[in-house]
Design a protein around this motif. Structure first.
Motif, short mmCIF file in Angstrom:
data_model
loop_
_atom_site.label_atom_id
_atom_site.label_comp_id
_atom_site.label_asym_id
_atom_site.label_seq_id
_atom_site.Cartn_x
_atom_site.Cartn_y
_atom_site.Cartn_z
N SER A 36 6.51 -0.07 16.48
CA SER A 36 7.33 1.02 15.55
C SER A 36 6.15 2.13 15.44
O SER A 36 5.09 1.81 15.24
N VAL A 37 6.71 3.47 15.42
CA VAL A 37 5.91 4.55 15.07
C VAL A 37 6.47 5.29 13.79
O VAL A 37 7.84 5.56 13.79
N LEU A 38 5.78 5.60 12.84
CA LEU A 38 6.19 6.46 11.78
C LEU A 38 5.65 7.88 11.96
O LEU A 38 4.15 7.86 11.65
N SER A 39 6.19 8.80 12.14
CA SER A 39 5.83 10.16 12.21
C SER A 39 6.13 11.02 11.34
O SER A 39 7.26 11.39 10.71
N MET A 40 5.23 11.67 10.50
CA MET A 40 5.49 12.48 9.54
C MET A 40 5.01 13.82 9.53
O MET A 40 3.93 14.22 10.34
N GLU A 41 6.08 14.91 9.32
CA GLU A 41 5.76 16.34 9.40
C GLU A 41 6.10 16.98 8.30
O GLU A 41 7.13 16.92 7.49
N ILE A 42 5.27 17.95 7.77
CA ILE A 42 5.53 18.59 6.33
C ILE A 42 6.43 20.11 6.57
O ILE A 42 7.01 20.21 5.54
N ARG A 43 6.26 20.57 7.90
CA ARG A 43 7.20 21.79 8.17
C ARG A 43 8.40 21.26 8.67
O ARG A 43 8.61 20.51 9.50
N GLU A 44 9.52 21.76 8.00
CA GLU A 44 10.95 21.54 8.35
C GLU A 44 11.38 21.74 9.80
O GLU A 44 11.91 21.23 10.60
N ASP A 45 10.82 22.94 10.26
CA ASP A 45 11.26 23.76 11.61
C ASP A 45 10.39 22.76 12.52
O ASP A 45 11.21 22.22 13.82
N HIS A 46 9.14 22.25 12.29
CA HIS A 46 8.41 21.50 13.42
C HIS A 46 9.17 20.15 13.38
O HIS A 46 9.19 19.66 14.54
N HIS A 47 9.53 19.46 12.03
CA HIS A 47 10.28 18.33 12.05
C HIS A 47 11.73 18.18 12.89
O HIS A 47 11.83 17.33 13.60
N ARG A 48 12.13 19.38 12.93
CA ARG A 48 13.60 19.62 13.55
C ARG A 48 13.44 19.53 14.97
O ARG A 48 14.09 18.98 15.95
N CYS A 49 12.41 20.24 15.33
CA CYS A 49 11.97 20.44 16.90
C CYS A 49 11.74 19.08 17.62
O CYS A 49 11.79 18.64 18.55
N ALA A 50 10.76 18.44 16.75
CA ALA A 50 10.36 17.02 17.42
C ALA A 50 11.39 16.05 17.43
O ALA A 50 11.51 15.22 18.56
N VAL A 51 12.57 16.04 16.43
CA VAL A 51 13.44 15.03 16.77
C VAL A 51 14.43 15.52 17.94
O VAL A 51 15.07 14.75 18.38
N LEU A 52 14.47 16.68 18.04
CA LEU A 52 15.52 17.19 19.06
C LEU A 52 14.88 16.96 20.41
O LEU A 52 15.67 16.50 21.44
N ASN A 53 13.77 17.27 20.64
CA ASN A 53 13.14 16.66 21.87
C ASN A 53 12.86 15.41 22.14
O ASN A 53 13.22 14.88 23.26
N TYR A 54 12.72 14.47 21.05
CA TYR A 54 12.74 13.04 21.19
C TYR A 54 14.16 12.60 21.55
O TYR A 54 14.40 11.69 22.55
#
Length: 456
Positions: free
Chosen positions: A264-282
Motif C-alpha cells: 500500500s502507498v499513502l500519498s499526501m499533497e497539500i495543494r488541491e490542484d496538484h492532488h486532483r492532477c495526481a488522482v486523474l493521472n493515476y
C-alpha cells in the motif's frame, strides 16, 4: 504582345536584368537583346509589341512545379526568373543545361521522398496482420486506451505524441491525419499511414513514457530519478510506503507498481490542484491498463489532500517500510514522519537544487532526529548513438586487413544504392561501427538524499 506583357514587370529593374542577360550569355539573338535595351522607353513600343505577338510565352519550368508538389520550393536566382519570362527558343545552351541540372536534382529529391514513404511495411488496418502470430495475453487496441504515435526518419525521431483513443476523433500532426477508427482493432506496434502517406507507428506507452507525456501541473519525478529512489528505499512487494508530495502522480505510479497487490502507498499533497492532477493521472493509467491487459491495476494508492501535521490522526498506529519526500523544506516535515518509520529503514528526499540540500542538512544538524545521511547523489544518464560506418553513397565501409599483402578483401559494388537492405550481405564482424554521445542530452533534474533511521 505576350513577350511585352511578361517583360513589363521588369521595367523597374531593366538595366540590371539586361546586364545579367549579357553576362550569362542567355540570348543568341543580338537583335532581341537590343530590343530589350530600349523596351518601355521609346515611342514605338506598340510596334514592337505587335511584332512579338506571335512568340509563344514561356511556361513554368518543370523543376518548380515538382518542387511545389513536394513542399521543397527553392528560391530562384535572377537568371532563372528572367529565363522564365522569355521564349524558350531564344535561350542559350547554358540556360538549358542549368534547367536540366535543376530538374535532375529535384527528381532525385522526389524519388528519395517516395522511397522513404515506401520503406515502411504496410499493415492491414482493423485486423491482425497475416504474418503476425498472437502471443498469449496479447489484446488488440480498443477505444479508451492511451496510445503513443511515433514517426522516425533517418534514425531520428521527428514526431511523438500520446493520446487517448476515442471513437470518431482523428490524430492531428504536421505529417497528416489518422482516424481513430482505423487504429481500433489493430495490434500494438502497427504502422498506419497518414493522409499524406507518412507511416506512423502506433503502440502502447510504457510506464516511464506515460509519466513523461501525461498532463502535469508541477514538475514530475523523472523515471531515472524514480528508479534510483526505489533502489535507495529498497521497495519490494508488500511494503507500506509513505509519500509526501504527490505532485502530478509520477512517483505514486512507480511506487504502486513496486509494492504490488499486497502493499500500500499513502500519498499526501497539500495543494488541491496538484492532488486532483495526481488522482486523474493515476485513474487514467489504471483504466488504460485494464483495457490492454484484461486485468485490473492494483488499487493500492490512497491519495490524501493535506499536510503531514494535520494528518496525524491518519498516521496514528501505522508503520512504514520507507518514506519518499518530494517537497520544499522537508526538514520541517521529518519530525512528523520519523516516529512512523521502521528502524533501519530509508527516507529518500527529492530536492531540485543544492541550496535545498544544504537547508536539509542544516535542519538535521540542529534537530535531534535519529537520522543519518548516507548518500547525496545526482543521477545522470548519457545517451549514445551507435551505428555502422557508411560511405557517401550509403554502402557499408569494410574493415581493412591488418596485413598489407592481404588481397582477398572484396570491395563493395559501386552500383549499390544507399538502401542498407538492398546491399550485398556482409560477413559478421566485417563492418566497423561508430559510437558517439547523442547531441541532445538530458540535463540536471534533481539531487537525491538518502537518510536512514538509526536508533541511538
Amino acid at each position: 504582345m505576350t513577350l511585352s506583357l511578361h517583360l513589363g514587370s521588369l521595367i523597374g529593374t531593366r538595366k540590371a536584368c539586361v546586364t545579367c542577360l549579357e553576362r550569362h550569355n542567355v540570348f543568341r539573338n543580338k537583335q532581341l537583346l537590343c530590343a530589350l535595351r530600349n523596351f518601355g522607353t521609346g515611342p514605338n513600343d506598340s510596334n514592337r509589341d505587335d511584332s512579338s505577338s506571335d512568340t509563344p510565352a514561356s511556361t513554368l519550368p518543370q523543376f518548380s512545379r515538382k518542387a511545389s508538389l513536394f513542399g521543397r520550393r527553392r528560391p530562384l536566382s535572377p537568371l532563372e526568373r528572367v529565363s522564365q519570362l522569355l521564349p524558350e527558343d531564344r535561350l542559350s545552351q547554358e540556360v538549358w543545361a542549368l534547367r536540366d541540372t535543376r530538374d535532375t536534382k529535384v527528381e532525385q529529391d522526389s524519388q528519395n521522398l517516395e522511397k522513404e514513404r515506401e520503406e515502411a511495411t504496410e499493415e492491414p488496418q482493423g485486423s491482425f496482420a497475416p504474418h503476425h502470430e498472437c502471443v498469449p495475453g496479447e489484446r488488440p487496441i480498443h477505444f479508451g486506451e492511451t496510445l503513443l504515435a511515433e514517426f522516425s526518419r533517418k534514425r531520428r525521431l521527428e514526431f511523438r505524441k500520446m493520446f487517448q483513443l476515442k471513437e470518431g476523433l482523428r490524430l492531428h500532426s504536421n505529417w497528416g491525419l489518422i482516424a481513430h477508427n482505423d487504429m481500433e482493432g489493430c495490434p500494438a506496434g502497427s504502422i498506419i499511414r497518414t493522409s499524406m502517406g507518412i507511416p506512423i507507428v502506433i503502440r502502447r506507452p510504457s510506464l516511464d513514457e506515460f509519466t513523461l507525456f501525461m498532463k502535469r501541473g508541477p514538475a514530475i519525478a523523472y523515471p531515472k530519478d524514480a528508479s534510483a529512489m526505489l533502489t535507495m528505499m529498497d521497495v519490494t512487494e508488500g511494503d507500506c510506503v509513505l509519500e509526501s508530495g504527490s505532485g502530478s502522480g509520477a512517483m505514486s505510479l512507480f511506487l504502486s507498481r513496486a509494492v504490488g497487490y499486497k502493499g500500500s502507498v499513502l500519498s499526501m499533497e497539500i495543494r488541491e490542484d496538484h492532488h486532483r492532477c495526481a488522482v486523474l493521472n493515476y485513474q487514467r493509467w489504471r483504466s488504460s491498463w485494464s483495457l490492454r491487459r484484461g486485468e485490473e491495476w492494483p488499487d493500492n494508492v490512497q491519495f490524501h489532500h493535506g499536510d503531514l501535521i494535520s494528518a496525524r490522526p491518519l498516521l496514528a498506529g501505522r508503520g512504514f517500510n520507507s518514506v519518499a519526500l518530494d517537497m520544499v523544506n522537508p526538514h520541517l516535515a521529518l519530525p512528523a514522519v520519523v516516529p512512523h518509520l521502521h528502524p533501519g529503514s530509508v527516507c529518500a528526499v527529492y530536492q531540485a537544487n543544492i541550496t535545498q540540500v544544504i537547508d536539509l542538512m542544516e535542519g538535521l544538524r540542529c534537530s535531534a532526529l535519529p537520522l543519518v545521511c548516507e548518500r547525496i547523489v545526482e543521477v545522470q544518464y548519457r545517451d549514445w548513438l551507435v551505428g555502422p560506418s557508411l560511405k557517401k553513397d550509403g554502402t557499408f565501409n569494410k574493415r581493412k586487413a591488418p596485413r598489407e599483402d592481404d588481397d582477398d578483401e572484396c570491395e563493395t559494388s559501386e552500383g549499390t544504392k544507399g538502401d542498407l537492405n538492398c546491399q550485398d550481405p556482409v560477413a559478421f564482424g566485417d563492418v566497423p561501427y561508430i559510437a558517439r554521445p547523442h547531441p541532445e542530452q538530458t540535463g540536471h533534474t534533481a539531487f537525491l538524499v538518502k537518510l536512514r533511521k538509526i536508533l541511538k
